[in-house]
Design a protein around this motif. Sequence first.
Motif, PDB file in Angstrom:
ATOM      1  N   THR A 100      45.198  35.209  15.993  1.00  0.00           N
ATOM      2  CA  THR A 100      45.813  34.076  15.291  1.00  0.00           C
ATOM      3  C   THR A 100      45.858  32.860  16.214  1.00  0.00           C
ATOM      4  N   ASP A 101      46.185  31.708  15.641  1.00  0.00           N
ATOM      5  CA  ASP A 101      46.352  30.506  16.461  1.00  0.00           C
ATOM      6  C   ASP A 101      47.472  30.703  17.481  1.00  0.00           C
ATOM      7  N   GLU A 102      48.536  31.390  17.062  1.00  0.00           N
ATOM      8  CA  GLU A 102      49.640  31.670  17.983  1.00  0.00           C
ATOM      9  C   GLU A 102      49.178  32.587  19.128  1.00  0.00           C
ATOM     10  N   GLY A 103      48.340  33.579  18.802  1.00  0.00           N
ATOM     11  CA  GLY A 103      47.782  34.455  19.826  1.00  0.00           C
ATOM     12  C   GLY A 103      46.907  33.691  20.802  1.00  0.00           C
ATOM     13  N   THR A 104      46.136  32.758  20.284  1.00  0.00           N
ATOM     14  CA  THR A 104      45.291  31.913  21.138  1.00  0.00           C
ATOM     15  C   THR A 104      46.158  31.070  22.066  1.00  0.00           C
ATOM     16  N   ALA A 105      47.242  30.525  21.541  1.00  0.00           N
ATOM     17  CA  ALA A 105      48.148  29.708  22.359  1.00  0.00           C
ATOM     18  C   ALA A 105      48.789  30.533  23.470  1.00  0.00           C
ATOM     19  N   VAL A 106      49.208  31.763  23.146  1.00  0.00           N
ATOM     20  CA  VAL A 106      49.803  32.639  24.160  1.00  0.00           C
ATOM     21  C   VAL A 106      48.769  32.968  25.232  1.00  0.00           C
ATOM     22  N   LEU A 107      47.568  33.240  24.815  1.00  0.00           N
ATOM     23  CA  LEU A 107      46.492  33.556  25.759  1.00  0.00           C
ATOM     24  C   LEU A 107      46.203  32.364  26.673  1.00  0.00           C
ATOM     25  N   LYS A 108      46.113  31.170  26.106  1.00  0.00           N
ATOM     26  CA  LYS A 108      45.854  29.964  26.907  1.00  0.00           C
ATOM     27  C   LYS A 108      46.985  29.703  27.892  1.00  0.00           C
ATOM     28  N   ARG A 109      48.191  29.968  27.467  1.00  0.00           N
ATOM     29  CA  ARG A 109      49.358  29.751  28.327  1.00  0.00           C
ATOM     30  C   ARG A 109      49.431  30.796  29.449  1.00  0.00           C
ATOM     31  N   THR A 110      48.989  32.014  29.158  1.00  0.00           N
ATOM     32  CA  THR A 110      49.121  33.126  30.085  1.00  0.00           C
ATOM     33  C   THR A 110      47.922  33.285  31.022  1.00  0.00           C
ATOM     34  N   ALA A 111      46.747  32.868  30.573  1.00  0.00           N
ATOM     35  CA  ALA A 111      45.514  33.098  31.335  1.00  0.00           C
ATOM     36  C   ALA A 111      45.543  32.547  32.767  1.00  0.00           C
ATOM     37  N   PRO A 112      46.036  31.320  33.001  1.00  0.00           N
ATOM     38  CA  PRO A 112      46.014  30.833  34.383  1.00  0.00           C
ATOM     39  C   PRO A 112      46.789  31.720  35.360  1.00  0.00           C
ATOM     40  N   GLY A 113      47.958  32.195  34.961  1.00  0.00           N
ATOM     41  CA  GLY A 113      48.733  33.084  35.829  1.00  0.00           C
ATOM     42  C   GLY A 113      48.055  34.426  36.024  1.00  0.00           C
ATOM     43  N   HIS A 114      47.427  34.918  34.962  1.00  0.00           N
ATOM     44  CA  HIS A 114      46.715  36.193  35.057  1.00  0.00           C
ATOM     45  C   HIS A 114      45.530  36.076  36.018  1.00  0.00           C
ATOM     46  N   VAL A 115      44.754  35.017  35.857  1.00  0.00           N
ATOM     47  CA  VAL A 115      43.601  34.808  36.735  1.00  0.00           C
ATOM     48  C   VAL A 115      44.060  34.640  38.182  1.00  0.00           C
ATOM     49  N   ALA A 116      45.124  33.909  38.394  1.00  0.00           N
ATOM     50  CA  ALA A 116      45.649  33.731  39.755  1.00  0.00           C
ATOM     51  C   ALA A 116      46.066  35.071  40.360  1.00  0.00           C
ATOM     52  N   THR A 117      46.670  35.937  39.540  1.00  0.00           N
ATOM     53  CA  THR A 117      47.084  37.256  40.026  1.00  0.00           C
ATOM     54  C   THR A 117      45.872  38.123  40.346  1.00  0.00           C
ATOM     55  N   VAL A 118      44.864  38.111  39.483  1.00  0.00           N
ATOM     56  CA  VAL A 118      43.633  38.871  39.740  1.00  0.00           C
ATOM     57  C   VAL A 118      42.983  38.382  41.022  1.00  0.00           C
ATOM     58  N   ARG A 119      42.887  37.065  41.151  1.00  0.00           N
ATOM     59  CA  ARG A 119      42.261  36.495  42.347  1.00  0.00           C
ATOM     60  C   ARG A 119      43.054  36.869  43.613  1.00  0.00           C
ATOM     61  N   ALA A 120      44.369  36.687  43.584  1.00  0.00           N
ATOM     62  CA  ALA A 120      45.195  36.964  44.766  1.00  0.00           C
ATOM     63  C   ALA A 120      45.244  38.452  45.101  1.00  0.00           C
ATOM     64  N   SER A 121      45.157  39.301  44.080  1.00  0.00           N
ATOM     65  CA  SER A 121      45.259  40.745  44.299  1.00  0.00           C
ATOM     66  C   SER A 121      43.932  41.392  44.667  1.00  0.00           C
ATOM     67  N   LEU A 122      42.833  40.776  44.273  1.00  0.00           N
ATOM     68  CA  LEU A 122      41.537  41.433  44.462  1.00  0.00           C
ATOM     69  C   LEU A 122      40.505  40.534  45.125  1.00  0.00           C
ATOM     70  N   PHE A 123      40.072  39.498  44.445  1.00  0.00           N
ATOM     71  CA  PHE A 123      38.902  38.753  44.898  1.00  0.00           C
ATOM     72  C   PHE A 123      39.115  37.928  46.157  1.00  0.00           C
ATOM     73  N   ASP A 124      40.330  37.480  46.415  1.00  0.00           N
ATOM     74  CA  ASP A 124      40.585  36.722  47.639  1.00  0.00           C
ATOM     75  C   ASP A 124      40.436  37.578  48.898  1.00  0.00           C
ATOM     76  N   HIS A 125      40.364  38.882  48.726  1.00  0.00           N
ATOM     77  CA  HIS A 125      40.265  39.800  49.860  1.00  0.00           C
ATOM     78  C   HIS A 125      38.851  40.328  50.058  1.00  0.00           C
ATOM     79  N   LEU A 126      37.898  39.847  49.259  1.00  0.00           N
ATOM     80  CA  LEU A 126      36.522  40.340  49.317  1.00  0.00           C
ATOM     81  C   LEU A 126      35.548  39.205  49.611  1.00  0.00           C
ATOM     82  N   SER A 127      34.484  39.556  50.309  1.00  0.00           N
ATOM     83  CA  SER A 127      33.399  38.595  50.505  1.00  0.00           C
ATOM     84  C   SER A 127      32.541  38.573  49.242  1.00  0.00           C
TER      85      SER A 127
END
Length: 173
Positions: free
Chosen positions: A103-130
Amino acid sequence: MTTRWLTPDEQRAWRAYIAANLLLEDTLDRQLQQDAGMPHLYYSILANLSEAPERRMRMTDLAERTKITRSRLTYAVTRLEKDGLVRREQCRWDKRGSIAALTDEGTAVLKRTAPGHVATVRASLFDHLSAEQVGQLEQISVQILRALQGEDAGPKGAGPDDLPWRRRSTPCP
């Protein structure tokens, strides 16, 4: 039949993998619960729907894509539906099939949540790998995925050419 016990190197690798996997999943769940009030699985459902044509996907395809049973997906979609993030639709050409639609509401929640999720993935995994290790991680993960799916994994280091997260959903006109 003789048991093929793990070698000391395999045992260390196995234990490190299990510990890292459990901690990563816990970290992602905590971040998503805090930011969106949902577990990682529900976020994955929303993300997969957001990438599907018209933000809609057959439930069977969505279950395959998220690697969960249809009954577990049905439970999750029911919860997401109650929250107004997803709606269920009948498949017009297959009366037994159903569609999950973002739904549009689901899209809004995803857009609002995605930056924090990506930051967590990056900080937890990819920032530690070449960059080389990121490629190796993908190759290893693809090899394991294909073996578990019973597919011919091909030679070690085979590339990801037809993986579930890269496949298109079967449309339901």
